[in-house]
Design a protein around this motif. Sequence first.
Motif, mmCIF file in Angstrom:
data_model
loop_
_atom_site.group_PDB
_atom_site.id
_atom_site.type_symbol
_atom_site.label_atom_id
_atom_site.label_comp_id
_atom_site.label_asym_id
_atom_site.label_seq_id
_atom_site.Cartn_x
_atom_site.Cartn_y
_atom_site.Cartn_z
ATOM 1 N N MET A 103 0.826 -1.189 0.000
ATOM 2 C CA MET A 103 0.000 0.000 0.000
ATOM 3 C C MET A 103 0.870 1.253 0.000
ATOM 4 S SD MET A 103 -2.988 1.319 2.530
ATOM 5 C CE MET A 103 -3.912 -0.156 2.342
ATOM 6 N N GLN A 104 1.984 1.225 0.696
ATOM 7 C CA GLN A 104 2.833 2.409 0.773
ATOM 8 C C GLN A 104 3.318 2.798 -0.622
ATOM 9 O OE1 GLN A 104 3.118 4.234 3.363
ATOM 10 N NE2 GLN A 104 4.868 5.518 3.029
ATOM 11 N N MET A 153 0.914 8.468 -6.881
ATOM 12 C CA MET A 153 -0.349 9.010 -7.370
ATOM 13 C C MET A 153 -0.098 10.250 -8.219
ATOM 14 S SD MET A 153 -2.486 6.953 -6.028
ATOM 15 C CE MET A 153 -4.058 7.725 -6.126
ATOM 16 N N VAL A 154 -0.727 10.321 -9.414
ATOM 17 C CA VAL A 154 -0.576 11.484 -10.285
ATOM 18 C C VAL A 154 -1.912 11.891 -10.900
ATOM 19 C CG1 VAL A 154 1.843 11.130 -10.839
ATOM 20 C CG2 VAL A 154 0.100 9.968 -12.179
ATOM 21 N N GLU A 155 -2.999 11.652 -10.212
ATOM 22 C CA GLU A 155 -4.333 11.975 -10.716
ATOM 23 C C GLU A 155 -4.827 13.280 -10.090
ATOM 24 O OE1 GLU A 155 -6.832 8.639 -9.900
ATOM 25 O OE2 GLU A 155 -5.438 7.226 -10.765
ATOM 26 N N PRO A 156 -5.880 13.889 -10.676
ATOM 27 C CA PRO A 156 -6.417 15.130 -10.093
ATOM 28 C C PRO A 156 -6.858 14.963 -8.635
ATOM 29 C CG PRO A 156 -7.338 14.780 -12.271
ATOM 30 C CD PRO A 156 -6.547 13.548 -11.921
ATOM 31 N N GLN A 157 -7.368 13.794 -8.282
ATOM 32 C CA GLN A 157 -7.818 13.545 -6.909
ATOM 33 C C GLN A 157 -6.699 12.972 -6.033
ATOM 34 O OE1 GLN A 157 -10.791 14.359 -5.632
ATOM 35 N NE2 GLN A 157 -11.303 15.288 -7.597
ATOM 36 N N SER A 158 -5.458 13.062 -6.500
ATOM 37 C CA SER A 158 -4.364 12.398 -5.794
ATOM 38 C C SER A 158 -4.167 12.897 -4.369
ATOM 39 C CB SER A 158 -3.061 12.519 -6.581
ATOM 40 O OG SER A 158 -2.665 13.862 -6.686
ATOM 41 N N VAL A 159 -4.457 14.163 -4.106
ATOM 42 C CA VAL A 159 -4.279 14.683 -2.742
ATOM 43 C C VAL A 159 -5.216 13.962 -1.778
ATOM 44 C CG1 VAL A 159 -4.478 16.701 -1.258
ATOM 45 C CG2 VAL A 159 -3.428 16.918 -3.512
ATOM 46 N N ASN A 160 -6.480 13.831 -2.162
ATOM 47 C CA ASN A 160 -7.438 13.140 -1.288
ATOM 48 C C ASN A 160 -7.099 11.666 -1.145
ATOM 49 O OD1 ASN A 160 -8.895 15.475 -0.877
ATOM 50 N ND2 ASN A 160 -10.254 15.086 -2.613
ATOM 51 N N ILE A 161 -6.749 11.027 -2.246
ATOM 52 C CA ILE A 161 -6.393 9.610 -2.205
ATOM 53 C C ILE A 161 -5.108 9.427 -1.403
ATOM 54 C CG2 ILE A 161 -5.722 7.622 -3.604
ATOM 55 C CD1 ILE A 161 -7.589 8.767 -5.805
ATOM 56 N N HIS A 162 -4.158 10.327 -1.574
ATOM 57 C CA HIS A 162 -2.901 10.286 -0.826
ATOM 58 C C HIS A 162 -3.169 10.328 0.680
ATOM 59 C CE1 HIS A 162 1.386 11.164 -0.123
ATOM 60 N NE2 HIS A 162 0.950 12.009 0.785
ATOM 61 N N ARG A 163 -4.031 11.235 1.092
ATOM 62 C CA ARG A 163 -4.373 11.345 2.521
ATOM 63 C C ARG A 163 -5.061 10.078 3.029
ATOM 64 N NH1 ARG A 163 -6.629 17.315 1.768
ATOM 65 N NH2 ARG A 163 -4.649 18.417 1.904
ATOM 66 N N PHE A 164 -6.004 9.554 2.226
ATOM 67 C CA PHE A 164 -6.719 8.342 2.624
ATOM 68 C C PHE A 164 -5.764 7.159 2.765
ATOM 69 C CE2 PHE A 164 -8.643 4.338 1.178
ATOM 70 C CZ PHE A 164 -9.510 4.124 2.231
ATOM 71 N N LEU A 165 -4.929 6.939 1.754
ATOM 72 C CA LEU A 165 -4.010 5.808 1.812
ATOM 73 C C LEU A 165 -2.987 5.972 2.928
ATOM 74 C CD1 LEU A 165 -3.371 5.070 -1.969
ATOM 75 C CD2 LEU A 165 -4.786 3.772 -0.370
ATOM 76 N N GLY A 166 -2.557 7.203 3.166
ATOM 77 C CA GLY A 166 -1.610 7.452 4.254
ATOM 78 C C GLY A 166 -2.213 7.110 5.604
ATOM 79 N N SER A 167 -3.433 7.564 5.856
ATOM 80 C CA SER A 167 -4.059 7.265 7.143
ATOM 81 C C SER A 167 -4.381 5.781 7.269
ATOM 82 C CB SER A 167 -5.322 8.102 7.339
ATOM 83 O OG SER A 167 -6.302 7.755 6.386
ATOM 84 N N THR A 168 -4.787 5.159 6.164
ATOM 85 C CA THR A 168 -5.067 3.717 6.189
ATOM 86 C C THR A 168 -3.799 2.930 6.472
ATOM 87 O OG1 THR A 168 -6.865 4.020 4.617
ATOM 88 C CG2 THR A 168 -6.015 1.798 4.861
ATOM 89 N N TYR A 169 -2.698 3.320 5.843
ATOM 90 C CA TYR A 169 -1.413 2.650 6.049
ATOM 91 C C TYR A 169 -1.010 2.695 7.524
ATOM 92 C CZ TYR A 169 3.622 1.888 5.889
ATOM 93 O OH TYR A 169 4.890 1.428 6.130
ATOM 94 N N TYR A 170 -1.077 3.872 8.125
ATOM 95 C CA TYR A 170 -0.662 3.997 9.522
ATOM 96 C C TYR A 170 -1.631 3.294 10.469
ATOM 97 C CZ TYR A 170 3.065 6.915 7.904
ATOM 98 O OH TYR A 170 4.188 7.353 7.254
#
Length: 61
Positions: A1-2, A8-25
């Motif tokens: 997952m990390q 991520m290089v999509e328009p929604q990457s910031v939101n997805i980045h935050r979601f995956l980061g919190s899910t990872y931790y």
Amino acid sequence: MQKHHWNMVEPQSVNIHRFLGSTYYTEINQVDALIERTTAIGGVPVAGLGMLPYIVWSLLG
């Protein structure tokens, strides 16, 4: 997952980045709690499937 979290290089990457980061931790914390509990009840936590032969050998003697 990390890996996916940082690639991520999509328009929604910031939101997805935050979601995956919190899910990872969250997952890391849950795994840590599981390992601590395993050790507390006398188990031997393993680092991966490479330890599988040792586990089988220790269980079967």
